[in-house]
Design an enzyme around this catalytic site. Structure first.
Site, PDB file in Angstrom:
ATOM      1  N   CYS A 192      41.765  31.817  49.439  1.00 25.26           N
ATOM      2  CA  CYS A 192      40.876  31.936  48.282  1.00 25.26           C
ATOM      3  C   CYS A 192      39.622  31.095  48.486  1.00 25.26           C
ATOM      4  O   CYS A 192      39.701  29.949  48.935  1.00 25.26           O
ATOM      5  CB  CYS A 192      41.605  31.489  47.015  1.00 25.26           C
ATOM      6  SG  CYS A 192      40.670  31.790  45.515  1.00 25.26           S
ATOM      7  N   ARG A 247      40.112  42.193  39.162  1.00 27.54           N
ATOM      8  CA  ARG A 247      40.649  40.843  38.972  1.00 27.54           C
ATOM      9  C   ARG A 247      39.528  39.822  38.839  1.00 27.54           C
ATOM     10  O   ARG A 247      39.687  38.770  38.251  1.00 27.54           O
ATOM     11  CB  ARG A 247      41.544  40.512  40.168  1.00 27.54           C
ATOM     12  CG  ARG A 247      42.309  39.220  40.074  1.00 27.54           C
ATOM     13  CD  ARG A 247      43.233  39.051  41.268  1.00 27.54           C
ATOM     14  NE  ARG A 247      44.179  37.968  41.049  1.00 27.54           N
ATOM     15  CZ  ARG A 247      43.962  36.717  41.405  1.00 27.54           C
ATOM     16  NH1 ARG A 247      42.837  36.393  42.009  1.00 27.54           N
ATOM     17  NH2 ARG A 247      44.867  35.783  41.168  1.00 27.54           N
TER      18      ARG A 247
END
Length: 666
Positions: free
Chosen positions: A482, A579
């Site tokens: 991430c 998302r």
């Protein structure tokens, strides 16, 4: 060194600039008359007592040369005098010709006298309170030994506060002077008292308000981590899997249905082949998959009409590898089969009677619905920790959705397939879109548990809890793949996020999931220690045989699988951009990366390694259960310390030229 100092000129002989006179190597008698007067030396062999005297002189010389302060040296000198006396008694057993050893005190100096031989122990700097009293009693042999062996010292009175090391979590995370966020690696848990075995540790915890887990591990809703195979394996091991949302509504519902219909021992997704495939192509497939028996169906898919079965004995002696499978397979009419609706016991009996290795399960019209393998039955064991529904004993499974309007259709399909929990998948969960979705699901599907998130602050958590969330995912920008914190400059260090959100969620009886930043069993222990109900793992489980995708080999021969973040460009192209609230954007900004991970083997061998590591960690802390661990957290009995960079290096493998990291015994 001490002997050299003893044989060198005394400090008082050298004056300010030192003396050229050399000391005799052996000192037998010292004339101390006149304070700073000359000394009388004579060469004699060393006796035991003289050896001690030389060592004493050397010690005094060291103290004089270091010019120690009176307060520092007095206690040392006193102890040396007492121990030398005791040593002398113990070595010789009695005073010989020098008479009883006594202690005297004169203004400005300290002397020890023993018969006619008097030795000065030092100037005013060596004055000790214990030697200042006039008329001190002679120190006898028995007294010296008793002093050395003294055991009746007064027992110290210690309070609980005196024995408390480290800091409570409230002190670590609630400090108003510290403006830092802490990760798992910044913290270390201090050990407690162990009065139970590692096998006594209970890992039972909560996934949501109504779903309990015996293993506090959840597989993340990522398209390279969790589909039906992973969800089945996680449920069997006592955890739960969350099927990702990068699938069509129909495909995701089908994955959920496969988990709900699973029965231990049945192969629900056998790899099928077409009758037109050649042996050459089959050889490649065998190499990739590692097994040799395949059902042959009309279109090479599960659920189609079964035409036959091809096994190793059918292919081994065929020299022409261009031969099609239809020419060598065992046709369906010659196979032993069983109709759907049977249980594992019935299937096992048929295999034993027929002495076959594989048993196709078909419908009345001949469609293939499952397979049973003799080797799988032999390997099949009971899974006492399996996460099952109370009524029908089916495995529990969760599925992820987004916050778009058409995700309501997805929820309806998942509910029809029997999903037990819905996880709303968003990197920043405190949005009006998610709040509306939580309220809609809870009003239309009361029996389905809703996990909202992701959040990292107490205000975010409160907003979603008040909308009806049954659990929260905690974590933002801390996953191994991430890049949200780097790209968006938003997020929070995971340990700080877990503790603070769990502290608020506990007031509402809402469990939290520590999502991300987990790379070892120790991190899971720390997440549970900070208040999490379970740890949601992606990279930790990636590379296992149950994850989606195929293995391939690197240039150096390592077996790898692909792994990517749901914020990577590749994943966004498949639909996960919602998302990150970017489904309508013409330019997609990546908040994740794609990569590879090394093969970790099967979940059924990897999860036991993780859970055993968690048990050992909790045992060291002194907590017999997750409930007790979090009670210790709330009461401040669970103690932490912050680790410096050097402490973190010291806590890992270091100081080796090379090493091999082997996770568990294979």
């Amino acid at each position: 060194m001490l002997r050299a100092l003893a044989e060198s000129p005394r400090v008082e002989d050298q004056g300010i600039y030192g003396s050229q006179e050399k000391a005799s190597p052996r000192l037998a008698a010292l004339d101390t008359a006149g304070g700073m007067g000359a000394r009388t030396r004579k060469e004699l062999p060393f006796s035991a007592k003289e050896e001690l005297q030389v060592l004493r002189d050397a010690f005094v010389a060291v103290l004089a040369r270091l010019d120690l302060q009176r307060s520092e040296s007095s206690h040392v000198a006193s102890a040396v005098v007492r121990q030398e006396c005791a040593w002398s008694f113990c070595l010789e057993g009695k005073q010989q010709e020098r008479g009883p050893l006594t202690r005297q005190s004169q203004p400005g100096k300290h002397e020890i006298t023993s018969g006619a031989d008097q030795r000065r122990t030092g100037p005013e700097m060596l004055r000790s309170e214990s030697l200042d009293s006039e008329g001190a009693e002679p120190l006898t042999q028995e007294g010296a030994v008793a002093w050395l062996m003294k055991t009746d010292l007064p027992k110290p009175t210690l309070t609980e506060e005196d024995l408390q090391d480290g800091f409570s979590a409230a002190e670590v995370f609630g400090s108003k002077t510290s403006m830092s966020g802490y990760t798992y690696d910044d913290l270390i848990c201090l050990p407690g008292h162990i009065n139970f075995g590692v096998h006594d540790v209970c890992l039972g915890s909560r996934f949501t308000k109504k779903i309990a887990l015996r293993t506090p591990i959840v597989s993340s809703p990522m398209d390279t981590v969790t589909e039906s195979n992973m969800a089945i394996a996680m449920a069997l091991e006592g955890g739960i899997g969350v099927i990702h949302t990068n699938l069509s509504i129909e495909d995701q519902a089908r994955e959920v249905a496969r988990v709900k219909k699973f029965k231990a021992g049945f192969i629900l997704d056998p790899v099928c082949v077409m009758p037109t495939m050649t042996l050459e192509e089959l050889d490649v497939l065998k190499t990739q998959l590692g097994f040799t028996g395949f059902p042959v169906t009309e279109n090479g898919l599960m659920g189609a009409k079964l035409l036959g079965l091809v096994t190793k004995r059918d292919t081994d002696f065929v020299t022409d590898r261009k031969t099609r499978l239809s020419a060598i397979m065992t046709p369906a009419k010659d196979l032993v089969t069983i109709n759907e609706g049977c249980d594992l016991l019935m299937a096992n009996e048929v295999l034993q009677k027929s002495k076959k290795g594989k048993l196709p399960i078909i419908t009345r019209s001949g469609l293939l619905v499952a397979m049973v393998s003799r080797t799988d039955i032999k390997k099949n064991v009971e899974f006492p920790n399996a996460t099952k529904a109370d009524l029908n004993k089916s495995l529990l499974v969760a599925a992820a959705i987004g916050t778009r309007p058409n995700d309501k259709d997805r929820v309806r399909a998942l509910a029809a397939a029997g999903v037990d929990a819905i996880v709303i998948d968003s990197s920043q969960g405190d949005s009006v879109f998610q709040q509306e979705m939580v309220k809609w699901i809870k009003s239309n599907f009361e029996e389905i548990q809703v996990v909202a998130g992701n959040v990292v602050t107490k205000q975010q958590a409160k907003n979603l809890i008040e909308c009806g969330a049954d659990a929260l995912r905690v974590g933002m920008g801390i996953g191994s793949i991430c890049t949200t914190q780097e790209v968006c400059a938003c997020g929070r260090a995971q340990a700080s996020a877990v503790y603070n959100v769990a502290k608020l969620a506990r007031m509402y009886n809402v469990p939290i999931l520590a999502d991300g930043g987990i790379s070892s069993p120790g991190h899971i222990v720390k997440a549970l220690s900070l208040g999490a109900g379970a740890a949601m793992c992606g990279s930790l489980l990636a590379g296992t045989s149950e994850t989606p995708g195929e293995y391939f080999y690197s240039e150096d021969g390592k077996r790898l699988k692909r792994y990517r973040g749901m914020g990577s460009i590749d994943a966004m192209k498949k639909g996960s951009d919602d998302r990150y609230f970017g489904s309508n954007s013409s330019i997609k900004v990546a908040q994740g990366v794609s990569g590879t991970v090394q093969d970790k083997g099967s979940i059924h061998r990897y999860i036991p390694y993780l859970t055993q590591g968690i048990r050992h960690g909790m045992q060291d802390i002194g907590a017999k259960s997750v409930e007790q661990l979090q009670t210790m957290l709330q009461e401040g009995k669970l103690r932490f310390e912050l680790r410096s960079a050097a402490a973190q290096r010291e806590g890992g493998v270091h100081g080796l030229h090379s090493f091999e990291r082997k996770l568990f015994d294979s």
